[in-house]
Design a protein around this motif. Structure first.
Motif, PDB file in Angstrom:
ATOM      1  N   ALA A  60       0.841  -1.196   0.000  1.00  8.40           N
ATOM      2  CA  ALA A  60       0.000   0.000   0.000  1.00  8.40           C
ATOM      3  C   ALA A  60       0.879   1.250   0.000  1.00  8.40           C
ATOM      4  O   ALA A  60       1.952   1.281   0.621  1.00  8.40           O
ATOM      5  CB  ALA A  60      -0.912  -0.009   1.218  1.00  8.40           C
ATOM      6  N   GLU A  61       0.427   2.270  -0.704  1.00  4.24           N
ATOM      7  CA  GLU A  61       1.206   3.511  -0.802  1.00  4.24           C
ATOM      8  C   GLU A  61       1.553   4.074   0.572  1.00  4.24           C
ATOM      9  O   GLU A  61       2.642   4.614   0.792  1.00  4.24           O
ATOM     10  CB  GLU A  61       0.426   4.539  -1.621  1.00  4.24           C
ATOM     11  CG  GLU A  61       1.203   5.813  -1.913  1.00  4.24           C
ATOM     12  CD  GLU A  61       0.456   6.744  -2.844  1.00  4.24           C
ATOM     13  OE1 GLU A  61       0.926   7.876  -3.013  1.00  4.24           O
ATOM     14  OE2 GLU A  61      -0.581   6.327  -3.392  1.00  4.24           O
ATOM     15  N   ALA A  62       0.629   3.919   1.524  1.00  8.14           N
ATOM     16  CA  ALA A  62       0.855   4.453   2.868  1.00  8.14           C
ATOM     17  C   ALA A  62       1.993   3.738   3.594  1.00  8.14           C
ATOM     18  O   ALA A  62       2.552   4.275   4.564  1.00  8.14           O
ATOM     19  CB  ALA A  62      -0.432   4.342   3.687  1.00  8.14           C
ATOM     20  N   ALA A  63       2.342   2.533   3.145  1.00  3.96           N
ATOM     21  CA  ALA A  63       3.406   1.773   3.815  1.00  3.96           C
ATOM     22  C   ALA A  63       4.799   2.226   3.397  1.00  3.96           C
ATOM     23  O   ALA A  63       5.769   2.016   4.131  1.00  3.96           O
ATOM     24  CB  ALA A  63       3.238   0.286   3.516  1.00  3.96           C
ATOM     25  N   TRP A  64       4.906   2.837   2.225  1.00  6.69           N
ATOM     26  CA  TRP A  64       6.209   3.207   1.688  1.00  6.69           C
ATOM     27  C   TRP A  64       7.022   4.121   2.612  1.00  6.69           C
ATOM     28  O   TRP A  64       8.202   3.847   2.880  1.00  6.69           O
ATOM     29  CB  TRP A  64       6.024   3.829   0.305  1.00  6.69           C
ATOM     30  CG  TRP A  64       7.271   4.350  -0.354  1.00  6.69           C
ATOM     31  CD1 TRP A  64       7.477   5.618  -0.789  1.00  6.69           C
ATOM     32  CD2 TRP A  64       8.455   3.624  -0.692  1.00  6.69           C
ATOM     33  NE1 TRP A  64       8.713   5.748  -1.365  1.00  6.69           N
ATOM     34  CE2 TRP A  64       9.341   4.532  -1.319  1.00  6.69           C
ATOM     35  CE3 TRP A  64       8.853   2.304  -0.521  1.00  6.69           C
ATOM     36  CZ2 TRP A  64      10.602   4.165  -1.781  1.00  6.69           C
ATOM     37  CZ3 TRP A  64      10.120   1.917  -0.979  1.00  6.69           C
ATOM     38  CH2 TRP A  64      10.972   2.842  -1.593  1.00  6.69           C
ATOM     39  N   PRO A  65       6.460   5.189   3.184  1.00  7.06           N
ATOM     40  CA  PRO A  65       7.263   6.068   4.036  1.00  7.06           C
ATOM     41  C   PRO A  65       7.872   5.374   5.245  1.00  7.06           C
ATOM     42  O   PRO A  65       8.976   5.714   5.667  1.00  7.06           O
ATOM     43  CB  PRO A  65       6.254   7.146   4.471  1.00  7.06           C
ATOM     44  CG  PRO A  65       5.229   7.161   3.395  1.00  7.06           C
ATOM     45  CD  PRO A  65       5.098   5.726   2.965  1.00  7.06           C
ATOM     46  N   GLU A  66       7.150   4.405   5.833  1.00  3.75           N
ATOM     47  CA  GLU A  66       7.692   3.754   7.016  1.00  3.75           C
ATOM     48  C   GLU A  66       8.672   2.624   6.699  1.00  3.75           C
ATOM     49  O   GLU A  66       9.426   2.198   7.558  1.00  3.75           O
ATOM     50  CB  GLU A  66       6.558   3.213   7.896  1.00  3.75           C
ATOM     51  CG  GLU A  66       5.711   2.140   7.264  1.00  3.75           C
ATOM     52  CD  GLU A  66       4.665   1.573   8.211  1.00  3.75           C
ATOM     53  OE1 GLU A  66       4.846   1.660   9.446  1.00  3.75           O
ATOM     54  OE2 GLU A  66       3.671   1.018   7.707  1.00  3.75           O
ATOM     55  N   TRP A  67       8.683   2.162   5.443  1.00  4.96           N
ATOM     56  CA  TRP A  67       9.539   1.050   5.062  1.00  4.96           C
ATOM     57  C   TRP A  67      10.824   1.477   4.349  1.00  4.96           C
ATOM     58  O   TRP A  67      11.840   0.790   4.427  1.00  4.96           O
ATOM     59  CB  TRP A  67       8.781   0.069   4.160  1.00  4.96           C
ATOM     60  CG  TRP A  67       7.941  -0.909   4.914  1.00  4.96           C
ATOM     61  CD1 TRP A  67       6.615  -0.817   5.203  1.00  4.96           C
ATOM     62  CD2 TRP A  67       8.381  -2.154   5.479  1.00  4.96           C
ATOM     63  NE1 TRP A  67       6.188  -1.914   5.910  1.00  4.96           N
ATOM     64  CE2 TRP A  67       7.253  -2.756   6.088  1.00  4.96           C
ATOM     65  CE3 TRP A  67       9.605  -2.816   5.514  1.00  4.96           C
ATOM     66  CZ2 TRP A  67       7.320  -3.983   6.735  1.00  4.96           C
ATOM     67  CZ3 TRP A  67       9.678  -4.041   6.155  1.00  4.96           C
ATOM     68  CH2 TRP A  67       8.556  -4.607   6.763  1.00  4.96           C
ATOM     69  N   LYS A  68      10.799   2.591   3.632  1.00  7.07           N
ATOM     70  CA  LYS A  68      11.902   2.880   2.721  1.00  7.07           C
ATOM     71  C   LYS A  68      13.237   3.065   3.445  1.00  7.07           C
ATOM     72  O   LYS A  68      14.262   2.510   3.005  1.00  7.07           O
ATOM     73  CB  LYS A  68      11.588   4.076   1.829  1.00  7.07           C
ATOM     74  CG  LYS A  68      11.325   5.389   2.540  1.00  7.07           C
ATOM     75  CD  LYS A  68      10.984   6.475   1.513  1.00  7.07           C
ATOM     76  CE  LYS A  68      10.658   7.791   2.193  1.00  7.07           C
ATOM     77  NZ  LYS A  68      10.323   8.846   1.205  1.00  7.07           N
ATOM     78  N   GLU A  69      13.258   3.800   4.549  1.00  5.33           N
ATOM     79  CA  GLU A  69      14.542   4.023   5.225  1.00  5.33           C
ATOM     80  C   GLU A  69      15.056   2.783   5.947  1.00  5.33           C
ATOM     81  O   GLU A  69      16.245   2.469   5.864  1.00  5.33           O
ATOM     82  CB  GLU A  69      14.448   5.218   6.171  1.00  5.33           C
ATOM     83  CG  GLU A  69      14.326   6.550   5.437  1.00  5.33           C
ATOM     84  CD  GLU A  69      15.403   6.729   4.358  1.00  5.33           C
ATOM     85  OE1 GLU A  69      16.567   6.342   4.595  1.00  5.33           O
ATOM     86  OE2 GLU A  69      15.076   7.246   3.280  1.00  5.33           O
ATOM     87  N   PRO A  70      14.195   2.041   6.693  1.00  8.83           N
ATOM     88  CA  PRO A  70      14.695   0.788   7.277  1.00  8.83           C
ATOM     89  C   PRO A  70      15.229  -0.186   6.236  1.00  8.83           C
ATOM     90  O   PRO A  70      16.244  -0.856   6.461  1.00  8.83           O
ATOM     91  CB  PRO A  70      13.463   0.222   7.997  1.00  8.83           C
ATOM     92  CG  PRO A  70      12.646   1.415   8.337  1.00  8.83           C
ATOM     93  CD  PRO A  70      12.842   2.361   7.181  1.00  8.83           C
ATOM     94  N   LEU A  71      14.574  -0.270   5.068  1.00 11.81           N
ATOM     95  CA  LEU A  71      15.055  -1.159   4.016  1.00 11.81           C
ATOM     96  C   LEU A  71      16.393  -0.669   3.465  1.00 11.81           C
ATOM     97  O   LEU A  71      17.338  -1.448   3.316  1.00 11.81           O
ATOM     98  CB  LEU A  71      14.026  -1.265   2.902  1.00 11.81           C
ATOM     99  CG  LEU A  71      12.812  -2.157   3.181  1.00 11.81           C
ATOM    100  CD1 LEU A  71      11.758  -1.987   2.091  1.00 11.81           C
ATOM    101  CD2 LEU A  71      13.219  -3.622   3.298  1.00 11.81           C
ATOM    102  N   ARG A  72      16.480   0.608   3.161  1.00 14.39           N
ATOM    103  CA  ARG A  72      17.726   1.142   2.628  1.00 14.39           C
ATOM    104  C   ARG A  72      18.876   0.955   3.610  1.00 14.39           C
ATOM    105  O   ARG A  72      19.986   0.583   3.235  1.00 14.39           O
ATOM    106  CB  ARG A  72      17.546   2.621   2.275  1.00 14.39           C
ATOM    107  CG  ARG A  72      16.742   2.837   0.992  1.00 14.39           C
ATOM    108  CD  ARG A  72      16.384   4.290   0.774  1.00 14.39           C
ATOM    109  NE  ARG A  72      15.682   4.456  -0.506  1.00 14.39           N
ATOM    110  CZ  ARG A  72      14.905   5.482  -0.796  1.00 14.39           C
ATOM    111  NH1 ARG A  72      14.710   6.444   0.087  1.00 14.39           N
ATOM    112  NH2 ARG A  72      14.309   5.567  -1.986  1.00 14.39           N
ATOM    113  N   SER A  73      18.624   1.211   4.884  1.00 15.31           N
ATOM    114  CA  SER A  73      19.662   1.045   5.898  1.00 15.31           C
ATOM    115  C   SER A  73      20.094  -0.411   6.017  1.00 15.31           C
ATOM    116  O   SER A  73      21.285  -0.714   6.167  1.00 15.31           O
ATOM    117  CB  SER A  73      19.159   1.553   7.252  1.00 15.31           C
ATOM    118  OG  SER A  73      18.873   2.930   7.205  1.00 15.31           O
TER     119      SER A  73
END
Length: 309
Positions: free
Chosen positions: A9-22
């Motif tokens: 869901a689009e709303a999930a992207w902000p909370e996932w992107k930085e933990p994934l990138r890190s």
């Protein structure tokens, strides 16, 4: 460069992107992570089963489809999904489930609902048995079920567990097969449901199964709503064969406002909160599996398509 497509869901992207990138960086992976990649260029798909990607056929070059959910019944039957599929098993998800199950098992064991209702000025001591005198059964001894059974045993409960294949857990009587199921149900003063939802487990907790429980048993279902035949559970609650049911998952979610579970005094409804996938603890699992897939190494928590989990 590894191209990772995030499909949720689009709303999930902000909370996932930085933990994934890190997590990718910590694993030493050079990753192009995004929500839009050309299908021919995608190496890994990180997805929620209800995410925008439902047709996996264009992504034939992908080496891994990593689900963000522990349950995969909503995706495993997708005939376009031929890539390796991994379900989510991560420390935070496991810890959350253990806390939910232990908390509600203790709540029912100690009779806390009755204690709270009795706060009316009357001194009425309600002394529960010790945990060692209470039989608790866990159906489903995968990663989550095994962790919950071990914690309940550590609390002193007399714990039995049942699974499709034989398991061994310290302090837990583990059984398998049809005969084993009947045996563990007969000792289940508190029954915890943590089975995956498959053709074999759909509707497993029906009138026949409920009839094996000791009178006044309690059910805690943080597993899958489809494990229970709703009408049979309601009937068992009406007769007192089941004293209470704490339910976190349902056949239809959100649970419809008109469903009788909402108003029944013998049912506690929680809105699928028993254990959520938390980005900070799940992202390292995604990174590890991405590294394994790209290196041709065994993938963690790979789904067996034939078994459905």
């Amino acid at each position: 460069m590894i191209r990772v497509l995030f499909s949720a869901a689009e709303a999930a992207w902000p909370e996932w992107k930085e933990p994934l990138r890190s997590s990718f960086a910590a694993r030493g992976l050079e990753v192009d992570l995004g929500r839009h990649h050309h299908p021919d260029k995608v190496d890994v798909i990180v997805c929620a089963p209800n995410g925008p990607v439902q047709d996996f056929a264009p992504y034939q070059g992908a080496r891994l489809v990593q689900s963000l959910w522990a349950g995969v019944e909503g995706i495993v039957g997708n005939t376009t999904l031929t890539q390796p599929l991994a379900r989510m098993v991560d420390p935070g998800l496991t810890e959350g489930m253990v806390e939910y199950v232990a908390g509600h098992a203790l709540r029912h064991h100690l009779g806390m609902d009755a204690v709270l209702k009795a706060q009316d000025g009357h001194w009425d001591p309600l002394v529960p048995p010790l945990a060692r005198d209470r039989g608790v059964t866990v159906l489903g001894l995968g990663a989550l079920g095994s962790a919950c059974a071990a914690q309940l045993a550590a609390l002193g409960f007399r714990v039995s567990g049942w699974s499709a294949s034989p398991k061994e857990i310290a302090g837990v009587t583990c059984l398998a097969g049809a005969d084993g199921l009947t045996r563990v149900l007969r000792g289940a003063e508190i029954l915890v449901l943590l089975l995956p939802l498959t053709a074999e487990t759909d509707g497993l907790i029906d009138a026949a199964a409920l009839g094996h429980l000791p009178g006044g048993a309690v059910i805690v279902n943080p597993g899958r709503g489809g494990l229970i035949v709703d009408a049979d559970l309601l009937a068992a609650l009406e007769t007192g064969a089941v004293h209470h049911a704490t339910l976190d998952t349902f056949r239809v979610e959100p649970l419809p406002a008109e469903h009788p579970f909402w108003a029944h005094p013998g049912v506690t409804v929680t809105p699928h909160i028993a254990s959520a996938t938390r980005p900070e603890t799940a992202a390292p699992v995604v990174a590890e599996n991405t590294a394994r897939a790209m290196a041709g190494e065994p993938i963690l928590h790979l789904v067996d398509r034939a078994r459905g989990y």
